[in-house]
Scaffold this motif. Structure first.
Motif, PDB file in Angstrom:
ATOM      1  N   ARG A 142       0.809  -1.054   0.169  1.00 55.83           N
ATOM      2  CA  ARG A 142      -0.053  -0.046  -0.184  1.00 55.83           C
ATOM      3  C   ARG A 142       0.821   1.151  -0.153  1.00 55.83           C
ATOM      4  O   ARG A 142       1.721   1.376   0.779  1.00 55.83           O
ATOM      5  CB  ARG A 142      -0.715   0.054   1.268  1.00 55.83           C
ATOM      6  CG  ARG A 142      -1.993  -0.990   1.275  1.00 55.83           C
ATOM      7  CD  ARG A 142      -2.890  -0.977   2.515  1.00 55.83           C
ATOM      8  NE  ARG A 142      -3.715   0.264   2.490  1.00 55.83           N
ATOM      9  CZ  ARG A 142      -4.858   0.391   1.821  1.00 55.83           C
ATOM     10  NH1 ARG A 142      -5.503  -0.751   1.059  1.00 55.83           N
ATOM     11  NH2 ARG A 142      -5.643   1.319   2.030  1.00 55.83           N
ATOM     12  N   VAL A 148      -3.145   2.853  -1.519  1.00 54.38           N
ATOM     13  CA  VAL A 148      -3.294   1.952  -2.547  1.00 54.38           C
ATOM     14  C   VAL A 148      -2.241   1.002  -2.963  1.00 54.38           C
ATOM     15  O   VAL A 148      -1.136   1.234  -2.756  1.00 54.38           O
ATOM     16  CB  VAL A 148      -3.134   2.820  -4.056  1.00 54.38           C
ATOM     17  CG1 VAL A 148      -3.459   2.400  -5.450  1.00 54.38           C
ATOM     18  CG2 VAL A 148      -4.104   4.137  -4.048  1.00 54.38           C
ATOM     19  N   PHE A 161      -7.555   0.586  -5.551  1.00 48.69           N
ATOM     20  CA  PHE A 161      -8.288   1.127  -4.452  1.00 48.69           C
ATOM     21  C   PHE A 161      -8.819   0.166  -3.705  1.00 48.69           C
ATOM     22  O   PHE A 161      -9.533  -0.633  -3.987  1.00 48.69           O
ATOM     23  CB  PHE A 161      -9.153   2.141  -4.812  1.00 48.69           C
ATOM     24  CG  PHE A 161      -8.431   3.500  -5.816  1.00 48.69           C
ATOM     25  CD1 PHE A 161      -7.867   4.338  -5.024  1.00 48.69           C
ATOM     26  CD2 PHE A 161      -8.033   3.275  -7.280  1.00 48.69           C
ATOM     27  CE1 PHE A 161      -7.218   5.333  -5.987  1.00 48.69           C
ATOM     28  CE2 PHE A 161      -7.526   4.053  -7.991  1.00 48.69           C
ATOM     29  CZ  PHE A 161      -7.143   5.190  -7.325  1.00 48.69           C
ATOM     30  N   ALA A 183     -13.367   7.471   0.920  1.00 45.13           N
ATOM     31  CA  ALA A 183     -13.981   6.421   0.363  1.00 45.13           C
ATOM     32  C   ALA A 183     -15.246   6.144   1.083  1.00 45.13           C
ATOM     33  O   ALA A 183     -15.324   5.839   2.372  1.00 45.13           O
ATOM     34  CB  ALA A 183     -12.984   5.329   0.584  1.00 45.13           C
TER      35      ALA A 183
END
Lengths: 422, 624
Positions: free
Chosen positions: A370, A374, A421, B477
């Motif tokens: 990550r 991401v 993602f 998100a």
């Protein structure tokens, strides 16, 4: 909103047309490293081009890659003088589980050539026609698909887009006085729209996946109409001249891929695909012209067309092996492809050129985990395209290029950065 | 950060330029197409050689004996009113109605631009009697060879034949010499040989000169002549300089080689097919032998002789090319002469150029009056690998010229030089009436690619990218159901975008369909279509006023009627018995099943295919 914006940006890009850049090299470093044998198990982010059914894979992914293919083909004993094919690939994919065993997704794959947005060219009839390496390999392209997965079955549909860069036409006017020393003139250039369908289906049997992919034929039709009016004193040729030029720049054939992926021990996977390409429908690579004159003294209307290159269909086998331990930090892959030439023995005025190639590819990837939230992976590849040596002699020695040979090689390399993602 | 990276990536990709051609332009040297470039100036001393028929005028202009001309390479190097004549800036003198070239007239004994008003002339000049005149108060304002006409207060020239015509302090600068130039032939060092005919009647002389290049478009003849009383020269390169020169006796009684300036007979017309006359030799080394191509009879054909090392004839073959061999109905008709061979070696192939006389092109129309194409001299080509079988170029005539859309100019006696970038051709040019113009240059053009202006496209892409990098807040998100909502919205956008594109493309797209598809599919009514099919024989009818063509197209047993409401159709669109004509029409099909065409394109067999069909005895539908 961000995802929507990304999709909109992709859909809004102009001058889209399916191109051969990806057909020659592959779209994305992983696919290229497997010599495009990955149709049955493509990366989801590259699904729109490489394996449409993978677009249904849950998750959100984005990839940016760059590839370059140095062209070292030879023609008539000298370098063919073809420019390197290079460009950026941009991939987007969104997929979600809608219910148990059901997922839905969409993907977009863009190729943006380094040299411009669209390459439109018609070469003179007497020149050699490098069918794959001139116009089509240097065009912006966009593929968009949506895919649905239900249990082991996946289906996908979409389109390869070829949109007009100038709307109904790009007009040029020379607003001069027709009675002066110059002629009035106007030209209208129309890049017609093309749209090719993409359909795919796959069955995941666990240790093996079988897939079928169809991609329609595309090219970039161009029509140029120029009108000139001459009205000069004492000129017997006063009148109007209309010149129309019609043609299709670059051609990608309809392709059908039958593909499979088999899981091997120790995290290895084997890929195979067989691509049928329907080249027989390829139009003449030379534009037809229509010269219409209405002058004081005028020849009869002139019209010319050139025969189709009469290409034959091809079958291209591809094989690949990937070693990728589950969730491991690295992967390695090799691939082989036979890219047969659709060009028959040249016999007439035209000289279409496209040698059969053997493609030897290798690549690998590294996962960085990550970064900024991401999951990031870097893939790289290198491939060598060995062109078979081909000697041709036409029936008449008086024809242009009555004797020639083709050979040489191409060398591709590139890398792709992928983000997933969560 | 990621947004910025994406934006940079997109912009970098979008800002590419087409700075270099993506594919090199290639020509197979010597096989055309050739394009006329310019006239070639041939200079003998300080005078320009002009064809005898066009030389009835001034041979010199009076110049100030105390001054000298400035040297030049082209007219642009000279002062206003002067022209560059054989490397010197001079006022171009003329007399009476002597032609002065395109757009120029003879006024005040000098060539000047034609005009109808002062605005047609350079600033400061005025239009007088149809020619631009430069006002002056002294001769020094009129250029080298010019004089100020005090009565007209305008620059003029005084023409002359000798110094006696010019008066004290002035001399006669010769600007032209009458002589017809024929049959240029290449020499290994870049020079050429030319035949020059001067004088008239019994005083006519025929000489062979060497000419050395002076720039791209000028040759200087080297005096004295290589030989007199010989014609049609050719040079055979030898390992030891100078090359062997062959020529023809002016009366066609023999081909000779020049030894120390003296002719020695090599070949005489002793075969029936030689018609008692031989001329225009072209010598070449090819496939281990020495070959001498030559014209036989009065342009009745071409023969070839093989020579041994001592340049004696050991074998004759012929005729290898005759007018009837070049006859190609529909393309090159009425061929009644072929001669003036020029043999050039290209690798392991020998290219044989020749001059032929026949009709090419199509008729012109003045209103409804047909003006048939005129027969003219053209250059044709054949190729061989063994000097036994000659392949005629399907693209013959390889090089021909026309002007004013219908007046065909003469193109003859070619001399071709090959290079990797394409061939150059010197040829003897004549006008539509056959009157010699002189020697001209043609080249195989290496096309120049013009990179399209991509700025509009770049701007569109930049706009798209700007839309992406606009300050849109990036939400955190979302979780749970919101993810699915975002997914669905995203997918709807993708699907909607595709649908919108498809729908929008309906109008812009032109669907290519066959006749049977159009006949069977009623959903195509009103759509823009391109339909291809065969012309139903006997169905083509034409109405004069208002203009309209009606015909029927068929495919796989289906037929559709077509209406084309324009006055002109392609000349290939003819209903010819025995020949299938393929037609492509664009337009829309109406509810009544009639196709309203906006464009008609008739596709006949290609020129190459036509020849094959003709050889099989099939009919030709049109002429190109």
């Amino acid at each position: 909103v961000r995802r929507i914006a990304i999709v909109l940006v992709g859909l809004g890009l102009p001058a889209m047309a399916r191109a051969d850049a990806a057909s020659i090299v592959g779209h994305g470093a992983r696919s290229a490293g497997l010599a495009q044998a990955d149709v049955a198990d493509a990366r989801p982010e590259a699904a729109a081009f490489s394996g449409p059914t993978a677009a249904a894979t849950p998750g959100t992914r984005f990839a940016v890659g760059w590839t370059r293919t140095e062209n070292r083909l030879t023609f008539a004993g000298a370098p063919a003088g073809l420019a390197a094919i290079s460009g950026t690939d941009v991939d987007l994919q969104l997929g979600r589980s809608l219910a148990h065993d059901v997922s839905l997704g969409g993907a977009l794959a863009l190729h943006l050539p380094d040299r411009g947005l669209a390459r439109i060219t018609f070469r003179a009839a007497g020149e050699p026609q490098f069918l794959r390496y001139d116009a089509a390999a240097h065009r912006t392209t966009a593929d968009a698909v949506v895919a649905l997965r239900w249990r082991a079955l996946s289906v996908a549909a979409g389109a390869a887009l070829g949109a007009s860069a100038g709307g109904a036409g790009v007009d040029f006017h020379l607003p001069q006085d027709a009675r002066g020393p110059h002629a009035d003139s106007a030209a209208d250039i129309t890049l017609k729209t093309t749209l090719a369908p993409i359909f795919a289906a796959a069955v995941d049997l666990g240790p093996a996946t079988l897939a079928l992919r169809l991609r329609g034929a595309t090219s970039l039709p161009v029509r140029i109409v120029a009108d000139t009016r001459v009205d000069l004193s004492q000129n017997p040729l006063n009148g109007t001249t209309t010149v129309s030029v019609d043609g299709s720049a670059g051609y990608d054939p309809l392709t059908i891929d039958l593909a499979a992926r088999i899981t091997l021990p120790a995290g290895a996977r084997a890929f195979a695909s067989l691509q049928y390409a329907r080249w027989r429908d390829a139009p003449s690579p030379i534009a037809a012209f229509d010269l219409a004159l209405a002058l004081g003294i005028t020849p009869s209307v002139q019209l010319g067309g050139f025969e189709a290159p009469r290409l034959h269909d091809t079958l291209s086998p591809r094989l690949g092996v990937e070693l990728a331990p589950d969730e491991g930090p690295w992967a390695a892959r090799v691939g082989w492809q036979l890219a047969p030439s659709p060009v028959p023995a040249a016999h007439g005025f035209l000289t279409p050129i496209d040698p059969t190639r053997h493609v030897l590819a290798a690549g690998g990837s590294a996962r960085f985990g990550r970064l900024w939230g991401v999951d990031t992976t870097l893939d790289a590849f290198g491939a060598l395209h060995l062109a078979s040596h081909d000697s041709q002699q036409k029936e008449s020695l008086a024809l242009p290029w009555s004797r020639y040979d083709v050979g040489g090689h191409l060398a591709s390399f590139g890398a792709t950065l992928t983000g997933r993602f969560r | 950060m990621k947004k910025l990276a994406l934006a940079i990536t997109v912009l970098v990709a979008a800002c590419g330029t087409l700075d270099v051609p993506l594919t090199q332009t290639r020509v197979d040297p010597g096989k055309g197409p050739f394009r006329e470039r310019s006239a070639v100036e041939l200079c003998l001393g300080s005078a320009r050689l002009v064809a005898r028929q066009g030389a009835a005028g001034a041979t010199g202009v009076c110049v100030d004996a105390a001054e000298s001309a400035r040297s030049c390479g082209a007219d642009a190097d000279c002062a206003h009113g002067e022209a560059c004549i054989c490397g010197r800036c001079l006022v171009p003198g003329c007399t009476g109605t002597q032609p002065c070239g395109d757009g120029n007239v003879c006024r005040g004994d000098r060539c000047t631009r034609a005009c109808v008003a002062d605005a047609d002339c350079d600033a400061g000049d005025r239009c007088a009697a149809g020619g631009c005149a430069k006002p002056c108060t002294a001769s020094s304002e009129c250029g080298y060879g010019g004089t100020c006409d005090k009565l007209a207060s305008a620059c003029a020239a005084i023409t002359c034949a000798s110094d006696d015509d010019c008066g004290t302090g002035r001399s006669c600068a010769r600007v032209q010499r009458a002589g017809d130039v024929h049959e240029p032939a290449a020499l290994p060092d870049g020079s050429i040989l030319v035949e020059v005919r001067e004088g008239a009647g019994k005083a006519e002389t025929t000489s062979i000169f060497t000419a050395t290049p002076d720039g791209d478009q000028r040759f200087r003849l080297v005096e004295p002549a290589v030989v007199t009383n010989a014609a049609g020269p050719t040079a055979l390169a030898t390992s030891a300089a100078p090359p062997t020169i062959f020529a023809a006796a002016p009366d066609g009684s023999a081909l000779v080689r020049l030894v120390g300036g003296a002719p020695q007979t090599v070949l005489v017309p002793d075969r029936p097919w030689e018609g008692g006359r031989v001329a225009s030799p072209s010598a070449v080394r090819f496939a281990g032998s020495i070959w001498l191509f030559y014209e036989v009879g009065t342009s009745a054909g071409i023969g070839v002789a093989r020579l041994d090392a001592s340049l004696a004839v050991v074998e004759k073959r012929g005729p290898i090319l005759t007018p009837s061999m070049l006859e190609s109905p529909g393309y090159f008709r009425g061929v009644d002469a072929v001669g003036a061979p020029d043999a050039v070696v290209s690798g392991d192939v020998l290219l044989l150029y020749a001059t032929a006389h026949g009709t090419w092109g199509t008729s012109a129309f003045q209103g409804t009056t047909e003006l048939p194409a005129a027969a003219t001299d053209v250059v044709v080509m054949a190729a061989t690998a063994d000097v036994l079988r000659f392949d005629l170029a399907p693209q013959n005539p390889l090089f021909a010229r026309r002007t004013n859309l219908r007046t065909y100019l003469g193109t003859r006696e070619s001399m071709v030089r090959l290079s990797p970038d394409g061939a150059t051709m010197l040829f003897v040019a004549s006008d539509a009436d056959g009157k010699l113009d002189g020697v001209a240059l043609a080249t195989e053009p290496l096309r120049e690619y013009v990179s399209p202006d991509m700025s509009d496209l770049d701007r569109e892409l930049e706009k798209a990218a700007e839309g992406y990098v606009s300050p849109v807040a990036v939400p955190a998100a979302p979780a749970g159901p919101k993810k699915n909502l975002g997914l669905l919205v995203g997918l709807l956008v993708v699907a909607g975008g595709i649908t919108a594109l498809v729908l929008n493309f309906q109008d812009a797209a032109v669907y290519a369909k066959s006749v049977d598809q159009v006949a069977a599919d009623k959903s195509l009514v009103g759509r823009a279509l391109r339909v291809e099919g065969g012309l139903v024989k006997g169905s083509l009818v034409h109405q004069e006023s208002p203009c309209e063509y009606r015909f029927r197209m068929s495919e796989k047993g289906a037929e559709i009627p077509v209406r084309y409401g324009k006055c002109v159709v392609p000349d290939t669109f003819r209903d010819v018995p025995g020949m299938d004509v393929r037609v492509t029409v664009e337009g829309k099909i109406g509810a009544d099943g009639t196709f309203e065409a906006t464009q008609v394109m008739a596709k006949c067999p290609s020129k190459y295919e036509m020849k094959q069909k003709q050889s099989a005895g099939e009919a030709a539908p049109h002429q190109m």
